[in-house]
Design an enzyme around this catalytic site. Structure first.
Site, PDB file in Angstrom:
ATOM      1  N   ARG A   1       0.836  -1.203   0.000  1.00 39.58           N
ATOM      2  CA  ARG A   1       0.000   0.000   0.000  1.00 39.58           C
ATOM      3  C   ARG A   1       0.867   1.248   0.000  1.00 39.58           C
ATOM      4  NH1 ARG A   1       0.336   2.572   4.899  1.00 39.58           N
ATOM      5  NH2 ARG A   1       0.631   1.348   6.794  1.00 39.58           N
TER       6      ARG A   1
ATOM      7  N   ASP B   1       9.732   8.441  11.318  1.00 41.74           N
ATOM      8  CA  ASP B   1       8.453   8.353  10.610  1.00 41.74           C
ATOM      9  C   ASP B   1       8.297   9.612   9.754  1.00 41.74           C
ATOM     10  OD1 ASP B   1       5.665   7.857   9.949  1.00 41.74           O
ATOM     11  OD2 ASP B   1       5.566   6.551  11.688  1.00 41.74           O
TER      12      ASP B   1
END
Length: 281
Positions: free
Chosen positions: A95, A191
């Protein structure tokens, strides 16, 4: 400097915050719910469902937004209508994950395997004419991506490497001359990231309950503690771009032990950001 809670734990996997006055302030994604979130003036959140995954969202120069969806891209027009572009791959195990726009108006979004298989992902570039190119391959967890204020450098997180990379950016050649900008201490997992107007690089630490600021030279200068463990991304916002908004996640988290997971936070960090770059398509 202190962190303030803006919303309750209202999202499952908050990511990708973006401040843009043209759409009224802050948007981010509840990624695995497939929703684009809008922060309302009264502190509540509005949801817009755009697909099975909403990986990243950026404003378009002509209005609306470009969105990374599960296996590719979608365009939102100024009237709110949504058009999905052709899927880039068919593997249901991979994804889209996170992205951003370059100074020339292209939108980049990178992927990851749901099981985080090493090297299974890529970073894709959507050009304003609708064509798509692979900007990087052999990626594991494609994450934070942002350009320096002058557009000459690109900072990039492949979370699985535990490092922040930096590239030189060339309009014709794209991302070139990759090298390590900083390695996070203590096994920190980088992140989402943001860059401030002074060239400092702020990265969320997804396993560390913090956002770290590095100088433009790659020196760790600040550790901003966040009162929940899984910190996913950050961006500068507010009328003067002097607030750092921070998203968090409940994914793989015991919310009985970590009750603020999934909340949105902000902090006054003493520096400002710069306006978001827009997709030209």
């Amino acid at each position: 400097m202190g962190v303030e809670q803006v919303t309750g734990p209202l999202v499952y996997h908050g990511e990708g915050p973006v401040w843009y006055p043209g759409w009224g302030g802050l948007k981010f994604v509840d990624m695995l719910a497939g929703d684009v979130m809008s922060l309302v003036a009264d502190g509540s959140l509005e949801r817009r469902h755009v697909g099975s995954v909403a990986a990243a969202v950026r404003p378009r120069r002509g209005g609306g937004a470009v969105i990374g969806v599960e296996r590719g891209f979608a365009l939102e027009d100024p009237d709110g209508s949504l058009t999905a572009l052709p899927e880039l791959w068919s593997d249901p195990g991979v994804r889209m994950n996170e992205g951003g726009c370059d100074p020339d108006g292209c939108f980049y979004c990178g992927s990851m395997a749901y099981d985080q298989s090493v090297g299974a992902a890529s970073l894709y570039r959507l050009d304003p004419n609708g064509s798509v190119e692979v900007a990087l391959d052999q990626v594991t967890v494609s994450n934070g991506l942002e350009w320096s204020p002058d557009g000459s450098r690109v900072y990039y997180n492949d979370t699985a490497t535990f490092t922040i990379s930096v590239f030189d950016y060339d309009t014709s050649a794209g991302l070139i001359n990759r090298r390590t900008f900083a390695e996070l201490p203590d096994g920190g997992r980088p992140d989402g990231l943001a860059v401030d107007a002074e060239g400092g690089v702020w990265t969320a630490v997804s396993n560390g309950g913090a956002v770290y600021r590095y100088s433009a030279e790659g020196v760790l200068e600040e550790k901003l503690a966040v009162p929940t463990r899984k910190v996913t991304a950050c961006t500068f916002g507010g009328e003067h771009l002097d607030q750092l908004f921070i998203t968090t996640s409940k994914e793989n988290t015991d919310t009985r032990e970590d009750p603020l997971a999934g909340s949105l936070f902000c902090a006054d960090v003493g520096v400002k950001g710069f306006p978001v770059r827009l997709f030209a398509g």
